[in-house]
Design a protein around this motif. Structure first.
Motif, PDB file in Angstrom:
ATOM      1  N   LEU A  80      39.326  34.848  33.033  1.00  0.00           N
ATOM      2  CA  LEU A  80      40.066  35.388  34.169  1.00  0.00           C
ATOM      3  C   LEU A  80      41.096  34.398  34.689  1.00  0.00           C
ATOM      4  O   LEU A  80      41.020  33.198  34.436  1.00  0.00           O
ATOM      5  N   THR A 181      43.983  39.489  40.526  1.00  0.00           N
ATOM      6  CA  THR A 181      42.919  39.165  39.585  1.00  0.00           C
ATOM      7  C   THR A 181      43.314  39.766  38.252  1.00  0.00           C
ATOM      8  O   THR A 181      43.649  40.950  38.176  1.00  0.00           O
ATOM      9  N   GLN A 183      43.145  39.400  33.575  1.00  0.00           N
ATOM     10  CA  GLN A 183      42.739  38.697  32.364  1.00  0.00           C
ATOM     11  C   GLN A 183      43.580  37.428  32.220  1.00  0.00           C
ATOM     12  O   GLN A 183      44.734  37.384  32.650  1.00  0.00           O
ATOM     13  N   PHE A 245      36.602  42.864  34.504  1.00  0.00           N
ATOM     14  CA  PHE A 245      36.209  42.169  35.730  1.00  0.00           C
ATOM     15  C   PHE A 245      35.744  43.168  36.772  1.00  0.00           C
ATOM     16  O   PHE A 245      36.083  44.358  36.723  1.00  0.00           O
ATOM     17  N   SER A 311      35.472  37.693  42.442  1.00  0.00           N
ATOM     18  CA  SER A 311      35.484  38.417  41.169  1.00  0.00           C
ATOM     19  C   SER A 311      34.456  37.842  40.215  1.00  0.00           C
ATOM     20  O   SER A 311      34.048  36.687  40.328  1.00  0.00           O
ATOM     21  N   ASN A 312      34.058  38.693  39.280  1.00  0.00           N
ATOM     22  CA  ASN A 312      33.137  38.315  38.214  1.00  0.00           C
ATOM     23  C   ASN A 312      33.664  38.850  36.903  1.00  0.00           C
ATOM     24  O   ASN A 312      34.194  39.961  36.838  1.00  0.00           O
ATOM     25  N   SER A 313      33.544  38.059  35.860  1.00  0.00           N
ATOM     26  CA  SER A 313      33.894  38.536  34.530  1.00  0.00           C
ATOM     27  C   SER A 313      32.866  39.548  34.064  1.00  0.00           C
ATOM     28  O   SER A 313      31.667  39.380  34.291  1.00  0.00           O
TER      29      SER A 313
END
Length: 315
Positions: A80, A181, A183, A245, A311-313
Motif C-alpha cells: 500500500l 489510500t 496500491q 485494502f 487501512s489494512n492490506s
C-alpha cells in the motif's frame, strides 16, 4: 511492540501548493508541494522511521528484513501507499491500469485507490467517470476532444469518500485536500491536461492509447456502503473493503479503545490532536502524523478530539 511513526516524503507537482504547511505544519521544501507520501515503500519515495529501535530505517528495509512486524506477509513488496494531496490547481485527468496490464507494460502493480476528502473549497469538484457507452465512442470523443461531454464532474465537500478502481477516469479538482489510500504503484496514464505546460514550457506528455486500453467502458459507479460502529462517543466507520485494502475512519471524541485483528494497520491523523497509548507507552498525535501499528499490537487507546483514516492490506 511499538507503533512505527514515519517521516513525510514530499513530492513537488505543477499543481501543488502550500496547504501541507498551513494545515499540518510541515516544513515544505518549496511552495509547489502536491503530495506527502505519508506511508510509502515505493522506490520513488520511501518513508523513513522516526522513532524506536528502527529509527532511521527505510520502510522497504523493514518489509524485507523484519517480516515479524507484518505477520510474515506472502506479498513480495509492501502493498500500500498512503498520500496526502494538496490540489492548488486542477490535476490532470487520468486513469490507472489494473495489475495485469501494468505488470505487462510497466513492470509494476496496477493502481486501485480511494479518496477521503479532508477539506474542499466551496464549489470544488472532481472528475469521476465518463459518459461513453462503448470503447469506439470513447475513442471518438477523445479524438474530437469533446472533454466537457466525456467527463463527469461531481461536487465534493469535506468528509466525502470515493472509491476509485483501476480503469476509472478521474481527476482531483482545484481546492481539494485529500487522503489517498492506494496500491503501491506510481503508474498513471494522463488523458487530458488542459494543454498545460511544465516549468520548461513543454506540453506535458499524454498517454492516449494506454488510457483507451485500460478505461472501463461503460463506466461503473461504485456505491458506498458504510458500516458504522459506536464506541461510546467515538465512531469507527468502514469506508470500503476491496480486494486490495480496507479503509476505516476513526472519529475520536474524548477516547477510543479498539482491538486490532489485521496483520498490521496503517494510520494517518487527518484532523485534530490527541494521544496514542500502546501498553505502558503514550505517543502524541497531531494532524499529519502517520504511523504503522505492527503485528503483535492487539489493542490501542486513543484520547483527544481527532479523526484518523486507517487501512489494512487485504492481500
Amino acid at each position: 511492540m511499538q507503533p512505527i511513526f514515519l517521516e513525510p516524503v514530499f513530492q513537488s507537482k505543477i499543481w501543488g501548493g502550500e496547504r501541507l504547511h498551513s494545515v499540518f505544519g510541515f516544513d515544505l521544501p518549496s511552495n509547489q508541494i502536491g503530495e506527502d507520501w505519508a506511508i510509502s515503500a515505493h522506490p520513488h519515495g520511501v518513508s523513513v522511521v522516526q522513532n524506536g529501535e528502527f529509527k532511521g530505517k527505510k520502510l522497504n528495509e523493514l518489509w524485507e528484513q523484519h517480516q515479524e512486524l507484518f505477520n510474515h506477509s506472502k506479498v513480495a513488496k509492501f502493498p500500500l501507499l498512503i498520500k496526502i494531496l494538496d490540489a492548488e490547481a486542477d490535476l490532470s485527468v487520468q486513469v490507472h491500469p489494473d495489475d495485469a496490464y501494468a505488470l505487462e507494460h510497466e513492470n509494476e502493480r496496477g493502481k486501485t485507490e480511494c479518496w477521503y476528502i479532508i477539506d474542499a473549497e466551496p464549489g470544488a469538484e472532481i472528475i469521476y467517470g465518463h459518459t461513453a457507452k462503448t470503447r469506439e465512442e470513447l475513442k471518438d470523443m477523445i479524438a474530437a476532444k469533446e472533454w466537457d461531454k466525456l467527463f463527469r464532474r461531481v461536487p465534493v465537500k469535506k468528509g466525502d469518500f470515493y472509491f476509485v478502481p483501476s480503469g476509472t477516469i478521474h481527476a482531483i479538482g482545484k481546492g481539494i485536500l485529500i487522503l489517498e489510500t492506494q496500491q503501491s504503484s506510481d503508474t498513471t496514464y494522463r488523458l487530458y491536461d488542459y494543454d498545460r505546460r511544465d516549468n520548461e514550457g513543454n506540453l506535458r506528455e499524454l498517454h492516449l492509447k494506454q488510457s483507451i486500453d485500460v478505461t472501463t467502458v461503460p463506466a461503473i459507479d461504485p456505491k458506498n456502503n458504510f458500516e458504522v460502529e459506536k464506541f461510546g462517543s467515538s465512531t469507527v466507520t468502514k469506508l470500503v473493503s476491496s480486494a486490495f485494502f480496507s479503509v476505516n475512519k476513526w472519529e475520536v471524541m474524548t477516547d477510543l479503545t479498539i482491538g486490532l485483528t489485521a496483520d498490521y494497520t496503517l494510520a494517518t491523523v487527518v484532523e485534530g490532536s490527541g494521544k496514542l497509548t500502546v501498553g505502558d507507552h503514550t505517543y502524541p498525535l497531531a494532524a499529519g502524523s502517520s504511523f504503522i501499528l505492527p503485528y503483535g499490537i492487539k489493542t490501542v487507546e486513543i484520547t483527544g478530539n481527532l479523526t484518523l483514516i486507517t487501512s489494512n492490506s487485504e492481500e
